[in-house]
Design a protein around this motif. Structure first.
Motif, PDB file in Angstrom:
ATOM      1  N   LYS A 162     -16.467  -1.796  22.561  1.00 18.78           N
ATOM      2  CA  LYS A 162     -17.313  -1.307  23.646  1.00 18.78           C
ATOM      3  C   LYS A 162     -18.012   0.003  23.312  1.00 18.78           C
ATOM      4  O   LYS A 162     -17.510   0.819  22.532  1.00 18.78           O
ATOM      5  N   LEU A 163     -19.154   0.168  23.959  1.00 17.04           N
ATOM      6  CA  LEU A 163     -19.902   1.433  23.909  1.00 17.04           C
ATOM      7  C   LEU A 163     -19.373   2.316  25.027  1.00 17.04           C
ATOM      8  O   LEU A 163     -19.134   1.842  26.132  1.00 17.04           O
ATOM      9  N   ASP A 164     -19.179   3.605  24.737  1.00 16.92           N
ATOM     10  CA  ASP A 164     -18.783   4.537  25.798  1.00 16.92           C
ATOM     11  C   ASP A 164     -20.026   5.365  26.149  1.00 16.92           C
ATOM     12  O   ASP A 164     -20.438   6.246  25.379  1.00 16.92           O
TER      13      ASP A 164
ATOM     14  N   ASP B  58     -33.035   9.421  23.292  1.00 13.38           N
ATOM     15  CA  ASP B  58     -34.107   8.636  22.682  1.00 13.38           C
ATOM     16  C   ASP B  58     -33.616   8.201  21.304  1.00 13.38           C
ATOM     17  O   ASP B  58     -33.304   9.040  20.462  1.00 13.38           O
ATOM     18  N   PHE B  59     -33.499   6.917  21.086  1.00 12.65           N
ATOM     19  CA  PHE B  59     -32.920   6.426  19.837  1.00 12.65           C
ATOM     20  C   PHE B  59     -33.938   6.373  18.701  1.00 12.65           C
ATOM     21  O   PHE B  59     -35.142   6.519  18.918  1.00 12.65           O
ATOM     22  N   THR B  60     -33.432   6.037  17.531  1.00  7.78           N
ATOM     23  CA  THR B  60     -34.251   5.966  16.326  1.00  7.78           C
ATOM     24  C   THR B  60     -35.106   4.695  16.310  1.00  7.78           C
ATOM     25  O   THR B  60     -34.757   3.696  16.927  1.00  7.78           O
TER      26      THR B  60
ATOM     27  N   THR C 121     -34.044  -3.294  14.733  1.00  4.01           N
ATOM     28  CA  THR C 121     -32.689  -2.767  14.645  1.00  4.01           C
ATOM     29  C   THR C 121     -32.025  -3.107  15.966  1.00  4.01           C
ATOM     30  O   THR C 121     -32.365  -4.140  16.554  1.00  4.01           O
ATOM     31  N   GLU C 122     -31.089  -2.273  16.447  1.00  4.52           N
ATOM     32  CA  GLU C 122     -30.408  -2.630  17.697  1.00  4.52           C
ATOM     33  C   GLU C 122     -30.717  -1.645  18.828  1.00  4.52           C
ATOM     34  O   GLU C 122     -30.064  -1.654  19.857  1.00  4.52           O
ATOM     35  N   THR C 123     -31.718  -0.809  18.615  1.00  2.20           N
ATOM     36  CA  THR C 123     -32.110   0.096  19.702  1.00  2.20           C
ATOM     37  C   THR C 123     -33.257  -0.565  20.488  1.00  2.20           C
ATOM     38  O   THR C 123     -33.556  -1.729  20.287  1.00  2.20           O
ATOM     39  N   ASN C 124     -33.903   0.184  21.339  1.00  2.00           N
ATOM     40  CA  ASN C 124     -35.000  -0.368  22.163  1.00  2.00           C
ATOM     41  C   ASN C 124     -36.330  -0.392  21.415  1.00  2.00           C
ATOM     42  O   ASN C 124     -37.333  -0.864  21.945  1.00  2.00           O
TER      43      ASN C 124
ATOM     44  N   GLU D  59     -28.768   8.425  13.288  1.00  2.00           N
ATOM     45  CA  GLU D  59     -28.640   6.981  13.097  1.00  2.00           C
ATOM     46  C   GLU D  59     -27.229   6.570  13.514  1.00  2.00           C
ATOM     47  O   GLU D  59     -26.469   7.400  14.002  1.00  2.00           O
ATOM     48  N   PHE D  60     -26.879   5.351  13.233  1.00  2.00           N
ATOM     49  CA  PHE D  60     -25.591   4.784  13.651  1.00  2.00           C
ATOM     50  C   PHE D  60     -24.416   5.697  13.271  1.00  2.00           C
ATOM     51  O   PHE D  60     -23.607   6.077  14.107  1.00  2.00           O
ATOM     52  N   GLY D  61     -24.389   6.092  11.972  1.00  2.00           N
ATOM     53  CA  GLY D  61     -23.223   6.840  11.496  1.00  2.00           C
ATOM     54  C   GLY D  61     -23.510   8.298  11.207  1.00  2.00           C
ATOM     55  O   GLY D  61     -22.657   9.002  10.655  1.00  2.00           O
TER      56      GLY D  61
ATOM     57  N   SER E  20     -19.874  -3.971  26.567  1.00  2.00           N
ATOM     58  CA  SER E  20     -19.554  -4.476  25.222  1.00  2.00           C
ATOM     59  C   SER E  20     -20.692  -4.191  24.253  1.00  2.00           C
ATOM     60  O   SER E  20     -21.866  -4.230  24.608  1.00  2.00           O
ATOM     61  N   TYR E  21     -20.285  -3.919  23.005  1.00  2.00           N
ATOM     62  CA  TYR E  21     -21.247  -3.942  21.899  1.00  2.00           C
ATOM     63  C   TYR E  21     -21.277  -5.380  21.399  1.00  2.00           C
ATOM     64  O   TYR E  21     -20.231  -6.040  21.317  1.00  2.00           O
ATOM     65  N   TYR E  22     -22.441  -5.895  21.076  1.00  2.80           N
ATOM     66  CA  TYR E  22     -22.530  -7.243  20.502  1.00  2.80           C
ATOM     67  C   TYR E  22     -23.700  -7.250  19.536  1.00  2.80           C
ATOM     68  O   TYR E  22     -24.640  -6.477  19.674  1.00  2.80           O
TER      69      TYR E  22
ATOM     70  N   LEU F 219     -14.515  -3.431  10.337  1.00  2.00           N
ATOM     71  CA  LEU F 219     -15.600  -3.726   9.376  1.00  2.00           C
ATOM     72  C   LEU F 219     -16.615  -2.588   9.375  1.00  2.00           C
ATOM     73  O   LEU F 219     -17.016  -2.100   8.312  1.00  2.00           O
ATOM     74  N   TYR F 220     -16.991  -2.120  10.556  1.00  2.11           N
ATOM     75  CA  TYR F 220     -18.023  -1.053  10.605  1.00  2.11           C
ATOM     76  C   TYR F 220     -17.500   0.220   9.943  1.00  2.11           C
ATOM     77  O   TYR F 220     -18.255   0.975   9.349  1.00  2.11           O
ATOM     78  N   GLU F 221     -16.168   0.452  10.032  1.00  5.53           N
ATOM     79  CA  GLU F 221     -15.598   1.629   9.359  1.00  5.53           C
ATOM     80  C   GLU F 221     -15.805   1.515   7.842  1.00  5.53           C
ATOM     81  O   GLU F 221     -16.090   2.476   7.148  1.00  5.53           O
TER      82      GLU F 221
HETATM   83  C1  RET Z   1     -28.666   3.565  16.142  1.00  2.16           C
HETATM   84  C2  RET Z   1     -27.798   3.042  17.255  1.00  2.16           C
HETATM   85  C3  RET Z   1     -27.032   1.903  17.091  1.00  2.16           C
HETATM   86  C4  RET Z   1     -27.191   1.197  15.809  1.00  2.16           C
HETATM   87  C5  RET Z   1     -26.527   0.139  15.397  1.00  2.16           C
HETATM   88  C6  RET Z   1     -26.755  -0.515  14.126  1.00  2.16           C
HETATM   89  C7  RET Z   1     -27.774  -0.013  13.164  1.00  2.16           C
HETATM   90  C8  RET Z   1     -25.982  -1.597  13.847  1.00  2.16           C
HETATM   91  C9  RET Z   1     -26.118  -2.402  12.648  1.00  2.16           C
HETATM   92  C10 RET Z   1     -25.336  -3.516  12.538  1.00  2.16           C
HETATM   93  C11 RET Z   1     -25.381  -4.423  11.413  1.00  2.16           C
HETATM   94  C12 RET Z   1     -26.361  -4.235  10.324  1.00  2.16           C
HETATM   95  C13 RET Z   1     -24.487  -5.447  11.410  1.00  2.16           C
HETATM   96  C14 RET Z   1     -24.466  -6.439  10.412  1.00  2.16           C
HETATM   97  O1  RET Z   1     -23.915  -7.514  10.534  1.00  2.16           O
HETATM   98  C15 RET Z   1     -26.138   1.404  18.220  1.00  2.16           C
HETATM   99  C16 RET Z   1     -24.717   1.200  17.745  1.00  2.16           C
HETATM  100  C17 RET Z   1     -26.696   0.101  18.740  1.00  2.16           C
HETATM  101  C18 RET Z   1     -26.013   2.411  19.382  1.00  2.16           C
HETATM  102  C19 RET Z   1     -27.278   3.080  19.703  1.00  2.16           C
HETATM  103  C20 RET Z   1     -27.803   3.843  18.499  1.00  2.16           C
END
Ligand code: RET
Ligand code: FE2
Length: 564
Positions: free
Chosen positions: A275-277, A141-143, A161-164, A114-116, A255-257, A352-354
């Motif tokens: 940014k994403l690397d 392949d993301f979650t 979420t923020e994956t595909n 996952e993210f972290g 960029s990450y957004y 913030l994410y930290e």
């Molecule tokens: C798994 C995954 C990601 C997940 C990001 C998430 C889960 C971000 C959640 C952000 C929130 C909840 C912000 C609230 O304001 C990324 C970084 C896209 C990179 C690809 C893999």
């Protein structure tokens, strides 16, 4: 719900077992670290016109077997619904049965990253086969642990979420339905969980196409709410179209957004130096590092402001930029006298994410969780047409409604300086009927030097004044504004408080289709204590509720998500 509070009794699927417990009118949940602590909200009155079901999503399980996630944003998605009817609220929750959830539960440990948290499906697989299998494609392949939000496409609801990947859900039973891969409809590897909706319910979202045909692009795509007459019954996703795209300034570090803005005629996208690397991402598995470590804030960079004209679907030619900053949430944007104004919650860095690593949220919380920058509401103004002969150094913004500036520079660049509106608010919401239009009120969670909200806030952009509500032992968070039926004024409505960062479906007052609820098996009766809440979080099978209770749950289904 917030200041107006709510009255009526709070019924839940555990009602019959725990009705001896002096249930508060409404309980707001707040996941703090891994321990759920019930928070008793207020008594009050739910307006009778407020009917409908609030859907919400969020991280719900942070430990699997002996393994535990590292980050708040990693938790397995827990779906919730609150059905509001005639002054009563009926609650239910269910874990999203994502492939990730099923693989983790089957292995009784975290096996999907996952993210972290970086995880491995098969520990005994040797490093070489692991390296080979993960190096075989640049983008892993993301979650499908869709834990952030709920999106409505036509009559369908998806956990996102923020994956595909997105997961279709049944909005009544919260059951998990199809797994959907955006890539089958639009070439994106990532997509935001903050889509926009137009008045007809068509979805406008953004995603990133990484190294697609040799370019990395930010792709705006549109999913129609209704399918063409001759295509009745097909999935609206099949009619997804690329609305426009912006080429990333960098092929391998886009960029990450987290969100973007829209006005009646334009789209606003911030290409920020957070940014994403991609190279780091493609080697993260064999390096044993998490995805979060592949994100970095480049404070020596600028933030580029892209404005796309929805009519031409082309970006404006002028290069607008501002100082390096990090934005997660756009609040709103609108056009006034040839200018585009947009309001965003800004940070000076990506700390913030930290903060949301569970290790930081767990002990000496106050110490560990001091963000290095406070979320600040800022207003930017961009001229929609730039006079080539304007004097270098001149301010192109002539509006009296804002002190934001756009300074003409040489070689067709414009440097934007925002107006500071309010310090210490996050999870912004508006009366969504005003999205993309001139507006006045921001409803948000007040966040001082801690990521845990303490108050609900109503900020008046016109008078720069604010109303706040808070109470001891209450941690309200993302508010959702629900307009009163037939309201004339922008702020004539209710703003129910909500658990952290979550999705919602507001109520529409029209439909009154009845739904009969099958109810989840209640956990064994126990005094309300931490163990009870932990127990409540255990995955439950869907059982059948006692008839009288089921009868009482015949609530009109009013599932109309706004945006989150
Ligand atoms: C798994 C995954 C990601 C997940 C990001 C998430 C889960 C971000 C959640 C952000 C929130 C909840 C912000 C609230 O304001 C990324 C970084 C896209 C990179 C690809 C893999
Ligand atoms: Fe968000």
């Amino acid at each position: 719900m917030t200041a107006e509070g709510m009255s009526g009794s709070y019924k839940s699927c555990w009602d019959r077992d725990l009705n001896s417990f002096p249930w508060p009118r409404l309980i707001a949940f707040w996941l703090r670290c891994e321990n759920w602590k019930p928070l008793f909200l207020l008594t009050g009155r739910i307006p009778t016109w407020l009917q409908g079901t609030l859907l919400r999503n969020g991280p719900g399980m942070h430990t699997v077997g002996e393994t535990r996630y590292n980050h708040w944003f990693d938790g397995l998605a827990l779906l919730h619904s609150f059905t509001i009817k005639d002054g009563e609220v009926y609650y239910r929750s269910k874990y999203l049965r994502s492939d990730t959830y099923k693989a983790n539960i089957e292995a009784n440990r975290i096996v999907v990253s996952e993210f972290g948290t970086m995880a491995y499906p098969d520990p005994c697989k040797n490093i070489f086969s692991k390296a080979f299998s993960y190096l075989s494609h640049t983008i892993p392949d993301f979650t499908d642990n869709c834990l952030i939000n709920i999106m409505k496409c036509g009559e369908d609801f998806y956990a996102t979420t923020e994956t595909n990947y997105i997961r279709k859900i049944n909005p009544q039973t919260l059951e998990t339905l199809e797994k959907v891969d955006y890539r089958n409809y639009v070439a994106v590897n990532l997509a935001t969980a903050h889509p926009h909706y137009d008045a007809a319910g068509n979805v406008l979202n953004m995603g990133t196409a990484i190294m697609d045909k040799g370019k990395t692009r930010y792709v705006v795509f549109r999913i129609p709410a209704a399918v063409p007459e001759d295509k009745k019954g097909t999935n609206p996703l099949k009619h997804t179209e690329v609305f426009c795209s912006i080429t990333s300034r960098s092929l391998l570090s886009p960029s990450y957004y987290h969100s973007f803005g829209v006005t009646e005629n334009h789209i606003v996208f911030l290409e920020q130096p957070f940014k994403l690397d991609i190279l780091k991402m493609s080697t993260a598995y064999i390096r044993g590092v998490n995805w979060a470590s592949c994100l970095a804030f480049h404070k020596e960079d600028k933030t580029y402001i892209h404005v796309v004209d929805q009519r031409t679907r082309k970006p404006l030619p002028t290069k607008f930029y501002t100082d390096p900053m990090v934005v997660f949430h756009h609040v709103n944007a609108y056009e006034e006298d040839g200018c585009l104004l947009f309001d965003v919650i800004t940070y000076e860095d990506s700390s913030l994410y930290e903060l949301f690593y569970l290790a930081n949220l767990n002990q000496d919380f106050e110490e560990n969780c001091r963000p290095t920058s406070i979320p600040t509401l800022r207003r930017f103004a961009v001229p929609l047409s730039v006079d080539k002969n304007a004097e270098v150094g001149s301010n192109l913004i002539k509006l009296t409604s804002t002190t934001a500036k756009a300074l003409k520079e040489k070689d067709d660049q414009v440097y934007c300086q925002p107006e500071l509106l309010y310090e210490g608010l996050e999870l912004p919401r508006i009366n969504y009927a005003r999205n993309g239009k001139r507006y006045r009120y921001v409803f948000a969670a007040e966040v001082q030097w801690s990521p845990i909200p303490t108050k609900i806030l109503k900020y008046d952009v016109l008078t720069k004044s604010s109303l706040k509500w808070g109470e001891e032992h209450c941690w309200p968070a993302e508010p959702l504004f629900v307009p009163t039926p037939g309201a004339q004024d922008e702020d004539d409505g209710k703003t129910p408080g909500r658990g952290a960062h979550l999705p919602q479906s507001a109520c529409d007052h029209s439909s009154n289709r009845d739904i009969v609820w099958e109810q989840c098996d209640p956990p064994s009766p126990a005094p309300v204590s931490q163990s009870w809440w932990k127990q409540a979080l255990k995955p439950r099978s869907v059982g059948v509720q006692s008839s009288e209770f089921k009868e009482s749950l015949k609530a009109p289904s009013l599932l109309t998500p706004t945006v989150s």
